[in-house]
Design an enzyme around this catalytic site. Structure first.
Site, PDB file in Angstrom:
ATOM      1  N   GLU A 187     -13.139  -1.989  -3.289  1.00 46.96           N
ATOM      2  CA  GLU A 187     -14.597  -1.608  -3.198  1.00 46.96           C
ATOM      3  C   GLU A 187     -14.960  -2.031  -1.705  1.00 46.96           C
ATOM      4  O   GLU A 187     -15.801  -2.486  -1.420  1.00 46.96           O
ATOM      5  CB  GLU A 187     -15.466  -2.255  -4.234  1.00 46.96           C
ATOM      6  N   GLU A 321     -11.749   1.521 -12.520  1.00 48.24           N
ATOM      7  CA  GLU A 321     -12.849   0.682 -13.014  1.00 48.24           C
ATOM      8  C   GLU A 321     -13.904   1.563 -13.771  1.00 48.24           C
ATOM      9  O   GLU A 321     -14.580   2.472 -12.943  1.00 48.24           O
ATOM     10  CB  GLU A 321     -13.690  -0.379 -11.998  1.00 48.24           C
TER      11      GLU A 321
END
Length: 520
Positions: A187, A321
């Protein structure tokens, strides 16, 4: 058996049909699509997976025996660690050597609690050894250095004389381990450094250069940080920058591009109001399922951008995710992300895994978030107690798809549920055939109100198949297991079917996930 009392319709009545071309084998469904994610977050690692060697809870080298046994039964194929946002502030040398000498730190991302680093590199690889699963290590690009990442790979994988290999041996592990997948940052558009896509891509190119494949080792699959949800510009700019003056296919630059997408039940723009995991309306139920179904569009659109640079699909889309993210359970630490798990979660899981199966030419790995006690987990623990969630049973029933060949299938005449912007298919399916010729059909009935009759038809009439195994879960939309009532939702034998000349007819109970195994 509740939900299975409705008879199959008379042969003259119209019903939904699933047409399966059992001669058209498509892409292989990578086992890693059924992967999982474990972060140093809440009670996922500590208390969930790892209790320590001196715990009264039965364990092997600190790993909970009940949890390990259940995960092996579920056939877990790969485990991602140590994060998540935690990965880009994790310094691996803090988690090696004698436990009493390991550095203690504050977990600034998750709950502000003390992280004592008693679960580190050696413990992770021991856990994966016990599980018999592949390893997915996420490196620190955000706050770490190229040297730190390079030395971690050397510590783990080098089989010879070197400073890091010698250090590993001093810490009690003579032989190297295998890294199957290595994530270069996490991320990095957000908690991993708030980078622009072009900057991250340049950093990725530099860092991955030093994720070495040492002689005699199998190649490490390198995962590049991909987009957050529908940030198609990130995908385009990262792919363009990585391909600029370098063909990743020829130089081993990139094996996968990650995608993160969480299904928020109630809001899309306020992460502080996500909605209860157990207390919701029928409208919110369908809204949640429709938001889960958005995964189909994300894969199609990000995949189309990847096709511009990688038409042969050598680079996998890695959805590492995903899952429902709801509000924490009342009275628990907000930073621990502990939530319950209902039939709503099971339907989102079943539908999402079917979507991954159908896109297995591009989707090569996925990791639901997270494994235990956090977000849409497959198990919950409380002291020495452990319960399986509805999501666990979905993964268990669908494990037969792992490594099988996707078969061409299409739904004809199917109804829809929900309304307006929340309308979605009532039934969602995927079909595969394993190496022994056994066909697995998995279906979700997304309706709260009604069962659905489905005629599963195989186009090759020369092959006569019949049901050899059938399992299902069902329940009210908010049905869930607790430590006081651990079997409210449980996997059972499914009997509402009849074999036909061309396949099988089934009646899917409302709010259910069903798996059929067809053998000659």
């Amino acid at each position: 058996m509740a939900g299975q009392d409705k008879c199959i319709r008379d042969k003259g009545e119209t019903m939904a049909k699933i047409i399966v071309n059992n001669e058209n084998k498509k892409s292989t469904i990578a086992p890693e699509i059924y992967g999982h994610f474990s972060e140093h977050l809440g009670r996922c690692i500590y208390e969930g997976l790892f209790v320590g060697e001196n715990s009264d809870i039965p364990n092997v080298n600190g790993m909970r025996t009940d949890v390990v046994d259940a995960l092996k039964e579920m056939k877990i194929p790969v485990l991602r660690w140590p994060g998540g946002c935690f990965a880009d502030e994790y310094h691996w040398m803090d988690g090696i050597g004698p436990k009493e000498k390991r550095k203690k730190m504050i977990n600034t991302h998750w709950g502000g609690v003390v992280e004592d680093n008693s679960f580190g590199t050696h413990e992770f690889f021991e856990l994966c050894r016990q599980l018999g699963c592949k390893t997915y290590v996420n490196g620190n690009l955000g706050s770490g250095t190229v040297r730190e990442m390079s030395e971690w790979v050397e510590y783990i994988t080098f089989n010879g004389v070197s400073p890091m290999a010698d250090l590993r041996k001093e810490n009690g592990h003579e032989e190297p381990w295998t890294i199957d997948y290595f994530g270069v940052g996490n991320e990095n558009w957000g908690c991993g450094g708030n980078m622009r896509p072009e900057h991250y891509a340049d950093e990725y190119r530099r860092y991955q250069t030093y994720v070495r494949n040492y002689a005699g080792n199998q190649p490490i699959n390198k995962i590049c940080c991909g987009p957050n949800v529908d940030d198609y510009e990130w995908t385009k700019k990262v792919m363009a920058t990585c391909f600029d003056h370098c063909d990743p296919k020829l130089h081993g630059l990139m094996d996968g591009l990650s995608l993160h997408y969480y299904t928020l039940p109630e809001t899309e723009d306020d992460w502080n109001i996500k909605g209860s995991a157990t207390d919701f309306t029928e409208d919110i139920f369908y809204q949640t399922l429709k938001r889960g179904y958005f995964m189909e569009e994300l894969i199609n659109r990000h995949g189309a951008i990847m096709d511009e640079y990688d038409p042969d699909k050598n680079i996998g889309l890695i959805v590492d995710e995903w899952g429902i993210w709801s509000d924490v359970e009342p009275g628990t630490n907000p930073g621990f992300l502990y939530q319950q798990n209902t039939m709503r979660d099971a339907l989102v899981a079943g539908m999402t895994l079917n979507i991954f199966n159908k896109h297995s030419d591009r989707v090569k790995m996925a990791c639901i978030a997270q494994l235990i006690n956090v977000l849409q987990s497959v198990m919950l623990t409380d002291g020495d107690k452990m319960i399986k969630t509805p999501t666990y049973y979905v993964f268990h029933m669908m494990r037969h798809h792992q490594g099988a060949a996707l078969l061409d299938s299409s739904l004809v005449g199917g109804a829809t549920v929900g309304s307006g912007k929340n309308e979605l298919p009532k039934v969602f399916e995927s079909v595969s055939e394993d190496k022994d010729g056994v066909i697995t059909v998995t279906l979700t009935n997304n309706s709260l109100e009604s069962s659905e009759d489905v005629d599963i038809m195989l186009t090759n009439e020369g092959d006569k198949y019949s049901v050899s195994e059938a399992r299902y879960i069902e329940g009210a939309m908010d049905a869930h297991n607790t430590f006081e009532a651990p079997e409210v939702v449980d996997e059972k034998d499914f009997t509402a079917y009849e074999n036909t000349q061309t396949g099988v007819k089934v009646t899917l109970p409302a709010c259910s996930v069903v798996t059929l195994r067809l053998s000659k």
